[in-house]
Design a protein around this motif. Structure first.
Motif, PDB file in Angstrom:
ATOM      1  N   PHE A 187       0.842  -1.205   0.000  1.00  0.00           N
ATOM      2  CA  PHE A 187       0.000   0.000   0.000  1.00  0.00           C
ATOM      3  C   PHE A 187       0.874   1.250   0.000  1.00  0.00           C
ATOM      4  CE2 PHE A 187       0.244   0.827   4.644  1.00  0.00           C
ATOM      5  CZ  PHE A 187       0.732  -0.394   5.071  1.00  0.00           C
ATOM      6  N   HIS A 188       0.275   2.346  -0.457  1.00  0.00           N
ATOM      7  CA  HIS A 188       1.008   3.575  -0.777  1.00  0.00           C
ATOM      8  C   HIS A 188       0.393   4.739  -0.018  1.00  0.00           C
ATOM      9  CE1 HIS A 188       2.548   1.449  -4.463  1.00  0.00           C
ATOM     10  NE2 HIS A 188       1.444   0.757  -4.222  1.00  0.00           N
ATOM     11  N   ALA A 189       1.193   5.473   0.736  1.00  0.00           N
ATOM     12  CA  ALA A 189       0.678   6.616   1.494  1.00  0.00           C
ATOM     13  C   ALA A 189       0.345   7.768   0.556  1.00  0.00           C
ATOM     14  CB  ALA A 189       1.717   7.074   2.505  1.00  0.00           C
ATOM     15  N   VAL A 190      -0.839   8.342   0.725  1.00  0.00           N
ATOM     16  CA  VAL A 190      -1.182   9.562  -0.010  1.00  0.00           C
ATOM     17  C   VAL A 190      -0.622  10.771   0.749  1.00  0.00           C
ATOM     18  CG1 VAL A 190      -3.097  10.983  -0.865  1.00  0.00           C
ATOM     19  CG2 VAL A 190      -3.229   8.483  -0.993  1.00  0.00           C
ATOM     20  N   GLY A 191      -0.547  10.637   2.071  1.00  0.00           N
ATOM     21  CA  GLY A 191       0.000  11.720   2.875  1.00  0.00           C
ATOM     22  C   GLY A 191      -1.079  12.498   3.610  1.00  0.00           C
ATOM     23  N   ASP A 192      -2.345  12.135   3.347  1.00  0.00           N
ATOM     24  CA  ASP A 192      -3.468  12.813   4.004  1.00  0.00           C
ATOM     25  C   ASP A 192      -4.205  11.860   4.947  1.00  0.00           C
ATOM     26  OD1 ASP A 192      -4.688  11.072   2.289  1.00  0.00           O
ATOM     27  OD2 ASP A 192      -5.965  12.549   1.304  1.00  0.00           O
ATOM     28  N   GLY A 193      -3.540  10.759   5.304  1.00  0.00           N
ATOM     29  CA  GLY A 193      -4.156   9.777   6.193  1.00  0.00           C
ATOM     30  C   GLY A 193      -4.852   8.645   5.451  1.00  0.00           C
ATOM     31  N   THR A 194      -4.879   8.744   4.103  1.00  0.00           N
ATOM     32  CA  THR A 194      -5.434   7.651   3.307  1.00  0.00           C
ATOM     33  C   THR A 194      -4.284   6.930   2.590  1.00  0.00           C
ATOM     34  OG1 THR A 194      -5.809   8.941   1.283  1.00  0.00           O
ATOM     35  CG2 THR A 194      -7.574   8.958   2.939  1.00  0.00           C
ATOM     36  N   PHE A 195      -4.584   5.707   2.152  1.00  0.00           N
ATOM     37  CA  PHE A 195      -3.567   4.870   1.519  1.00  0.00           C
ATOM     38  C   PHE A 195      -4.173   4.193   0.295  1.00  0.00           C
ATOM     39  CE2 PHE A 195      -2.474   5.499   5.875  1.00  0.00           C
ATOM     40  CZ  PHE A 195      -1.102   5.634   5.882  1.00  0.00           C
ATOM     41  N   ILE A 196      -3.405   4.127  -0.780  1.00  0.00           N
ATOM     42  CA  ILE A 196      -3.843   3.460  -2.003  1.00  0.00           C
ATOM     43  C   ILE A 196      -3.319   2.027  -1.980  1.00  0.00           C
ATOM     44  CG2 ILE A 196      -3.649   3.418  -4.517  1.00  0.00           C
ATOM     45  CD1 ILE A 196      -3.057   6.495  -4.323  1.00  0.00           C
ATOM     46  N   THR A 197      -4.225   1.058  -2.129  1.00  0.00           N
ATOM     47  CA  THR A 197      -3.782  -0.343  -2.172  1.00  0.00           C
ATOM     48  C   THR A 197      -3.435  -0.723  -3.613  1.00  0.00           C
ATOM     49  OG1 THR A 197      -6.062  -1.090  -2.477  1.00  0.00           O
ATOM     50  CG2 THR A 197      -5.245  -0.978  -0.213  1.00  0.00           C
TER      51      THR A 197
END
Lengths: 182, 182
Positions: B153-163
């Motif tokens: 998974f990849h951090a967006v930096g706003d507290g959400t993550f892209i799987t």
């Protein structure tokens, strides 16, 4: 393509998508663009590091003009993005070859790319020659909110690419750690 | 967890997943681990750059021991990974708190993490103090091929993550550009 808050621009790079780096090529007076995955966030301001050297034609323009645009492509143009990475601006007009539409940036001579989801105008603020690292400050960001396809893609490095899947939301767990305004 | 070809180890980092950086903490004689997204590939050898400074407790161990392990977590432990990033090794035994299993690395004193998909033993080969960049050489890689969940998974930096979503295969388009053995 509308202006996008600069303090959120790092969120386009932090997930690690394949990006395009657009420059103005003084040698032939045309725009050039390269495909890149070796890039990371250095600061929320935003500041970025990318790795390239004289083996890439774009490096000369980065060194001379000290500016570029980072453009974020989506999966619908993944073949174009791979094609852009497989030829050189030294002998190819890539904007013509790949039907890219250059739009005027506001603070740099390098172009925005209309076919991309987001564009970040950047200035080169340092060059760590020993390691072929360029340090870039983002100075103006743009986002195409009207675009339907918003999924970016990530190079594995073996010729395959991972597309964006569903999002996980951990904002509550991270509330204390998020930068202001993001 | 079996040994993995070193020349392919960059393929774990190039797509931009959230990673864990494991170190041995001389101050208290225990292992420590931090969560990080500000990392990029510098060379296929593999060489990596990551950004951290003295605001992270792990920085002291990187400077002193000049080694670490980069571990790649998958989406099933995303809450743990966020939790690891929200506390400090200065006052927390993170391996105990998050039930992580440290396994012995082969070439460094920092630990492999059994709950991760892959682990890369690294040596710090340079520290660009001006920019808080550490340059790491991967010296031994490990991969848990028996693990069912392989999506990072990849951090967006706003507290959400892209799987990780589906893969696109452009190997034929890129055949001339792929490094040997990948």
């Amino acid at each position: 393509m509308k202006k996008f808050p600069l303090q959120k621009a790092f969120t386009f790079i932090e997930p690690g998508p394949v990006v395009l780096i657009g420059t103005f090529d003084n040698d032939n007076g045309r725009f050039n663009v390269m495909t890149l995955s070796w890039i990371m966030v250095m600061d929320f301001s935003p500041r970025f590091a990318l790795l390239t050297g004289m083996w890439n034609h774009s490096c000369k323009a980065l060194l001379k003009n000290k500016e570029c645009v980072i453009s974020i492509p989506t999966i619908d143009i993944s073949k174009k993005v791979v094609g852009i990475g497989a030829c050189s601006g030294a002998d190819t007009d890539k904007f013509a070859k790949f039907n890219l539409t250059a739009a005027k940036a506001e603070q740099v001579n390098a172009p925005l790319i209309k076919e991309c989801l987001a564009n970040i105008e950047c200035r080169v603020v340092d060059h760590i020659k020993k390691h072929d690292i360029f340090v870039l400050d983002g100075i103006q960001a743009w986002f195409d909110s009207a675009r339907k396809e918003k999924r970016t893609f990530h190079a594995v490095g073996d010729g395959t690419f991972i597309t964006d899947g569903p999002k996980i939301n951990h904002r509550k767990l991270m509330a204390d750690k998020l930068p202001a305004g993001v």
